[in-house]
Design an enzyme around this catalytic site. Sequence first.
Site, PDB file in Angstrom:
ATOM      1  N   LYS A  11       8.031 -38.111 -23.292  1.00  0.00           N
ATOM      2  CA  LYS A  11       9.313 -37.861 -23.398  1.00  0.00           C
ATOM      3  C   LYS A  11      10.077 -38.982 -23.482  1.00  0.00           C
ATOM      4  O   LYS A  11       9.468 -40.017 -23.289  1.00  0.00           O
ATOM      5  CB  LYS A  11       9.116 -37.186 -21.982  1.00  0.00           C
ATOM      6  CG  LYS A  11       8.581 -35.844 -21.846  1.00  0.00           C
ATOM      7  CD  LYS A  11       8.928 -35.225 -20.356  1.00  0.00           C
ATOM      8  CE  LYS A  11       8.291 -33.766 -20.090  1.00  0.00           C
ATOM      9  NZ  LYS A  11       8.674 -32.980 -19.010  1.00  0.00           N
ATOM     10  N   TYR A  51      12.196 -25.407 -24.416  1.00  0.00           N
ATOM     11  CA  TYR A  51      11.966 -25.090 -23.001  1.00  0.00           C
ATOM     12  C   TYR A  51      12.549 -23.698 -22.621  1.00  0.00           C
ATOM     13  O   TYR A  51      13.058 -23.688 -21.638  1.00  0.00           O
ATOM     14  CB  TYR A  51      12.924 -26.099 -22.411  1.00  0.00           C
ATOM     15  CG  TYR A  51      11.646 -27.367 -22.023  1.00  0.00           C
ATOM     16  CD1 TYR A  51      10.822 -27.145 -21.119  1.00  0.00           C
ATOM     17  CD2 TYR A  51      12.075 -28.716 -22.453  1.00  0.00           C
ATOM     18  CE1 TYR A  51       9.901 -28.233 -21.215  1.00  0.00           C
ATOM     19  CE2 TYR A  51      11.296 -29.808 -22.370  1.00  0.00           C
ATOM     20  CZ  TYR A  51       9.941 -29.655 -21.606  1.00  0.00           C
ATOM     21  OH  TYR A  51       9.230 -30.570 -21.168  1.00  0.00           O
ATOM     22  N   ASN A 114       9.679 -37.019 -16.014  1.00  0.00           N
ATOM     23  CA  ASN A 114       8.309 -37.204 -15.606  1.00  0.00           C
ATOM     24  C   ASN A 114       7.149 -37.668 -16.758  1.00  0.00           C
ATOM     25  O   ASN A 114       5.884 -37.210 -16.765  1.00  0.00           O
ATOM     26  CB  ASN A 114       7.904 -36.024 -14.876  1.00  0.00           C
ATOM     27  CG  ASN A 114       7.940 -34.886 -15.792  1.00  0.00           C
ATOM     28  OD1 ASN A 114       8.320 -34.924 -17.009  1.00  0.00           O
ATOM     29  ND2 ASN A 114       7.621 -33.547 -15.019  1.00  0.00           N
ATOM     30  N   HIS A 117       4.593 -34.207 -21.438  1.00  0.00           N
ATOM     31  CA  HIS A 117       4.389 -32.749 -21.563  1.00  0.00           C
ATOM     32  C   HIS A 117       3.122 -32.509 -21.897  1.00  0.00           C
ATOM     33  O   HIS A 117       2.631 -33.096 -22.619  1.00  0.00           O
ATOM     34  CB  HIS A 117       5.343 -32.381 -22.497  1.00  0.00           C
ATOM     35  CG  HIS A 117       4.997 -30.897 -22.614  1.00  0.00           C
ATOM     36  ND1 HIS A 117       5.713 -29.749 -21.807  1.00  0.00           N
ATOM     37  CD2 HIS A 117       4.677 -30.214 -23.473  1.00  0.00           C
ATOM     38  CE1 HIS A 117       5.278 -28.557 -22.458  1.00  0.00           C
ATOM     39  NE2 HIS A 117       4.669 -28.727 -23.407  1.00  0.00           N
ATOM     40  N   GLU A 128       3.866 -23.900 -29.243  1.00  0.00           N
ATOM     41  CA  GLU A 128       4.341 -25.435 -28.788  1.00  0.00           C
ATOM     42  C   GLU A 128       3.900 -26.390 -29.954  1.00  0.00           C
ATOM     43  O   GLU A 128       4.580 -26.985 -30.704  1.00  0.00           O
ATOM     44  CB  GLU A 128       3.809 -26.070 -27.670  1.00  0.00           C
ATOM     45  CG  GLU A 128       4.691 -25.062 -26.318  1.00  0.00           C
ATOM     46  CD  GLU A 128       4.379 -26.000 -25.032  1.00  0.00           C
ATOM     47  OE1 GLU A 128       4.973 -25.430 -24.204  1.00  0.00           O
ATOM     48  OE2 GLU A 128       3.449 -26.768 -24.895  1.00  0.00           O
TER      49      GLU A 128
END
Length: 143
Positions: A11, A51, A114, A117, A128
Amino acid sequence: MTAQHTLAMIKPDGVRKRLVGEIIGRYEKAGLQVATMKMFHMTKREAESFYKVHSDKSFFDSLTDFMSSGPIIALVLRGENAISKNRELMGATNPKEAVEGTIRKAFASDIEKNIVHGSDAPETAEKEIRFFFSDLDILRSNP
Ligand code: IDP
Ligand code: MG
């Protein structure tokens, strides 16, 4: 058991913190092979599309701002049980709950930022991977 594919992302916070090499090293040491990878800077609209399962959540606007705030690295990882293996390497969504030795425990600042992914099931992995890559991307990178 045959090899699985999963989608991983480093990310924007992981790229900003210059953790790309560290994280890819962890995948490889765990026996996962990089099948293909590319850097993307998603628009807000693209992050919302990626998302969309979370579109009714309170954190959706903030999450998609974050995910479109800078470049990400999208990777297809291949290996035995790649989906669950990658989830184990990542650790819990909330770094406070992540176990020692996981990527999120080591590097994540909070539940939103965080670092990584990972797809959570075969159907989401398929969707995805398709979001970022075509079959040709994956085949061409693995002669
Ligand atoms: P996962 O990434 O561990 O699969 P999900 O529940 O699928 O976690 O949530 C997707 C992403 O949304 C998380 O990785 C995190 O960046 C963000 N997120 C999840 N829950 C929260 C929250 O309660 N507050 C803020 N952001 C969240
Ligand atoms: Mg998830």
